[in-house]
Design an enzyme around this catalytic site. Structure first.
Site, PDB file in Angstrom:
ATOM      1  N   CYS A 111       0.815  -1.231   0.000  1.00  0.00           N
ATOM      2  CA  CYS A 111       0.000   0.000   0.000  1.00  0.00           C
ATOM      3  C   CYS A 111       0.844   1.274   0.000  1.00  0.00           C
ATOM      4  O   CYS A 111       0.335   2.350  -0.303  1.00  0.00           O
ATOM      5  CB  CYS A 111      -0.934   0.008   1.203  1.00  0.00           C
ATOM      6  N   HIS A 249      -3.299   7.338   2.441  1.00  0.00           N
ATOM      7  CA  HIS A 249      -3.732   6.005   2.013  1.00  0.00           C
ATOM      8  C   HIS A 249      -5.087   5.716   2.651  1.00  0.00           C
ATOM      9  O   HIS A 249      -5.297   6.012   3.825  1.00  0.00           O
ATOM     10  CB  HIS A 249      -2.685   4.993   2.471  1.00  0.00           C
ATOM     11  N   ASN A 279     -10.062  -0.162   0.262  1.00  0.00           N
ATOM     12  CA  ASN A 279      -8.601  -0.069   0.203  1.00  0.00           C
ATOM     13  C   ASN A 279      -8.119  -0.641  -1.138  1.00  0.00           C
ATOM     14  O   ASN A 279      -8.192  -1.850  -1.353  1.00  0.00           O
ATOM     15  CB  ASN A 279      -8.022  -0.852   1.383  1.00  0.00           C
TER      16      ASN A 279
HETATM   17  O1  UT7 Z   1      -3.375  -1.034   3.833  1.00  0.00           O
HETATM   18  C1  UT7 Z   1      -3.046  -1.816   4.923  1.00  0.00           C
HETATM   19  C2  UT7 Z   1      -4.136  -2.818   5.118  1.00  0.00           C
HETATM   20  N1  UT7 Z   1      -4.424  -3.109   6.457  1.00  0.00           N
HETATM   21  C3  UT7 Z   1      -5.346  -2.467   7.178  1.00  0.00           C
HETATM   22  O2  UT7 Z   1      -5.915  -1.496   6.810  1.00  0.00           O
HETATM   23  C4  UT7 Z   1      -5.694  -3.100   8.485  1.00  0.00           C
HETATM   24  C5  UT7 Z   1      -5.759  -2.195   9.629  1.00  0.00           C
HETATM   25  N2  UT7 Z   1      -6.675  -2.774  10.583  1.00  0.00           N
HETATM   26  C6  UT7 Z   1      -7.988  -2.448  10.553  1.00  0.00           C
HETATM   27  O3  UT7 Z   1      -8.416  -1.652   9.748  1.00  0.00           O
HETATM   28  C7  UT7 Z   1      -8.872  -3.069  11.605  1.00  0.00           C
HETATM   29  O4  UT7 Z   1      -8.091  -3.799  12.521  1.00  0.00           O
HETATM   30  C8  UT7 Z   1      -9.969  -3.987  10.993  1.00  0.00           C
HETATM   31  C9  UT7 Z   1     -10.990  -3.147  10.260  1.00  0.00           C
HETATM   32  C10 UT7 Z   1      -9.330  -4.990  10.032  1.00  0.00           C
HETATM   33  C11 UT7 Z   1     -10.676  -4.765  12.087  1.00  0.00           C
HETATM   34  O5  UT7 Z   1     -11.241  -3.858  13.022  1.00  0.00           O
HETATM   35  P1  UT7 Z   1     -11.023  -4.082  14.579  1.00  0.00           P
HETATM   36  O6  UT7 Z   1     -11.774  -3.049  15.270  1.00  0.00           O
HETATM   37  O7  UT7 Z   1      -9.551  -4.171  14.824  1.00  0.00           O
HETATM   38  O8  UT7 Z   1     -11.752  -5.471  14.807  1.00  0.00           O
HETATM   39  P2  UT7 Z   1     -11.169  -6.864  15.339  1.00  0.00           P
HETATM   40  O9  UT7 Z   1     -10.319  -7.513  14.313  1.00  0.00           O
HETATM   41  O10 UT7 Z   1     -10.583  -6.643  16.727  1.00  0.00           O
HETATM   42  O11 UT7 Z   1     -12.500  -7.705  15.486  1.00  0.00           O
HETATM   43  C12 UT7 Z   1     -13.543  -7.315  16.388  1.00  0.00           C
HETATM   44  C13 UT7 Z   1     -14.743  -8.231  16.188  1.00  0.00           C
HETATM   45  C14 UT7 Z   1     -14.381  -9.708  16.214  1.00  0.00           C
HETATM   46  O12 UT7 Z   1     -15.429 -10.399  16.851  1.00  0.00           O
HETATM   47  P3  UT7 Z   1     -15.275 -10.924  18.372  1.00  0.00           P
HETATM   48  O13 UT7 Z   1     -14.105 -11.837  18.359  1.00  0.00           O
HETATM   49  O14 UT7 Z   1     -15.049  -9.676  19.174  1.00  0.00           O
HETATM   50  O15 UT7 Z   1     -16.580 -11.594  18.616  1.00  0.00           O
HETATM   51  C15 UT7 Z   1     -14.372 -10.091  14.758  1.00  0.00           C
HETATM   52  O16 UT7 Z   1     -14.660 -11.454  14.553  1.00  0.00           O
HETATM   53  O17 UT7 Z   1     -15.335  -7.991  14.910  1.00  0.00           O
HETATM   54  C16 UT7 Z   1     -15.480  -9.231  14.219  1.00  0.00           C
HETATM   55  N3  UT7 Z   1     -15.362  -8.979  12.784  1.00  0.00           N
HETATM   56  C17 UT7 Z   1     -16.396  -8.777  11.976  1.00  0.00           C
HETATM   57  N4  UT7 Z   1     -17.724  -8.724  12.197  1.00  0.00           N
HETATM   58  C18 UT7 Z   1     -18.521  -8.482  11.144  1.00  0.00           C
HETATM   59  C19 UT7 Z   1     -14.210  -8.921  12.055  1.00  0.00           C
HETATM   60  N5  UT7 Z   1     -14.505  -8.675  10.756  1.00  0.00           N
HETATM   61  C20 UT7 Z   1     -15.851  -8.578  10.691  1.00  0.00           C
HETATM   62  C21 UT7 Z   1     -16.744  -8.344   9.636  1.00  0.00           C
HETATM   63  N6  UT7 Z   1     -18.058  -8.296   9.899  1.00  0.00           N
HETATM   64  N7  UT7 Z   1     -16.322  -8.132   8.362  1.00  0.00           N
END
Ligand code: UT7
Length: 359
Positions: A111, A249, A279
């Protein structure tokens, strides 16, 4: 000293849209979760190859600069989703454009690739070896999307953007930059089995999709992108109040907000279009820059901060002072061929390969 300025810009967004509601129809996710955690509402899915999108964006950028393909002497395509590994996407772009006087190379910094390429291209001009450099960010990321993994597959989309760099003796151009890498954290965002390390026969489909530790990448992104943005402003020798616009980005609205807070920028001086495209990796910044110009958000002489982070884990930031011209010199009528399949039909190969069961 001769500097390098952006004199042309263009974007290429494929017509097929994949909305959060579409995702809800085949995976366990919700528009509410995706919107509140990332800011993304929809993304594009390409029916053509990466080099096709790159070529369309390049035609538009060249028209905006008032140049022809044969005027270009170097093409850099920032991509981590080239049509093939050999030849590079840049080789296809050079041929499709008919840029017969240009060298051409791909650059993979995930990215951060567009800013890396911008800095490399600008330094070729400053060094005097090249005069007209086409810098393109182009990605067909849906190819890698494993829709059985809701934590990553909802984030990415396809698209391309391009700029033309030319020499200038004025006070516009690239003022400062920082290119960084935290290779120790490479496993937190990767496609583990795609490359010579992979096992062509034994690898499970999960090894050739994007794997990401989202929260870990998030934490590092806020630190790296924010810190680098502050440092490039200091290096450029301008006050924080003199930053006219941050073009970051587009990976997550919350990461962009955190970066803007580090620069003490109000939201009207931050460009955001993540809602529309998700993204698109190396393509987000040139697409965003093009849209900022289309919307009249860049004034003559504006100080622009670019900042990115991504796989590697790489990061990059730069300050660029815009010139006087904010309107394109011309337009190109080169466009996408019509899509012959629906968005979900375009995703069927992913469903088949990664084994998504219909809900
Ligand atoms: O260009 C570089 C690319 N990388 C990035 O941009 C990644 C940077 N990271 C992020 O943007 C965030 O970490 C994410 C958007 C990927 C995830 O957000 P988060 O607030 O860090 O969520 P998390 O991974 O801690 O997950 C929280 C909850 C989990 O459920 P439990 O375990 O708390 O029950 C996940 O299973 O959200 C759940 N979850 C979803 N629920 C519905 C994860 N993805 C989804 C989804 N829909 N798509």
């Amino acid at each position: 000293m001769t500097n390098a300025a952006i004199t042309g810009w263009g974007k290429a967004l494929p017509p097929s849209v994949l909305s959060n509601e579409d995702l809800e129809s085949f995976m366990d996710t919700s528009d509410e979760w995706i919107t509140s955690r990332t800011g993304i509402k929809e993304r594009r899915i390409s029916h053509v190859e990466t080099s096709d999108m790159a070529t369309i964006a390049a035609h538009r950028a060249l028209a905006a600069a008032g140049l022809e393909p044969h005027d270009v002497d170097l093409i850099i395509v920032a991509t981590c989703s080239p049509d093939t590994l050999i030849p590079s996407a840049a080789a296809y772009v050079q041929a499709k454009l008919g840029a017969k006087n240009a060298g051409a190379v791909d650059l993979n910094a995930a990215c951060s690739g567009f800013i890396y390429s911008l800095v490399f291209g600008a330094n070729m001009i400053r060094g005097g070896t090249h005069k007209r450099v086409l810098v393109i960010g182009a990605e067909k990321l849906h190819y890698y999307m494993d829709f059985t993994d809701r934590t990553t597959s909802v984030l990415f989309g396809d698209g391309a953007g391009a700029v033309v760099l030319e020499p200038t003796d004025g006070d516009e151009g690239l003022l400062s930059s920082e290119l960084g890498m935290d290779g120790d954290a490479s496993e937190s965002l990767c496609i583990p089995g795609y490359g010579t390390r992979g096992d062509r026969v034994a690898d499970a489909p999960s090894e050739v999709g994007v794997r990401m530790d989202g929260p870990e990448v998030f934490r590092r992104a806020v630190t790296m992108m924010g810190g680098a943005s502050v440092r490039v402003v200091e290096k450029a020798g301008i006050a924080f109040e003199a930053v006219d616009i941050l073009i970051p980005h587009q990976a997550n609205q919350r990461i962009i907000d955190a970066t803007a807070r580090k620069l003490k920028l109000p939201s009207e001086r931050v460009f955001m279009n993540i809602g529309d495209y998700g993204n698109t990796s190396a393509a987000t910044i040139p697409i965003a820059l093009t849209e900022a110009l289309e919307q009249g958000r860049i004034r003559p002489g504006a100080n622009i901060v670019f900042a990115a982070f991504g796989g590697g884990l790489s990061w990059a930031a730069a300050v660029l002072r815009w010139g006087q011209r904010t309107e394109p010199l011309g337009t190109s009528d080169v466009d996408f061929p019509p899509a012959d399949r629906t968005t979900l039909e375009l995703l069927q190969p992913n469903f088949d390969f990664f084994g998504l069961e219909p809900q």
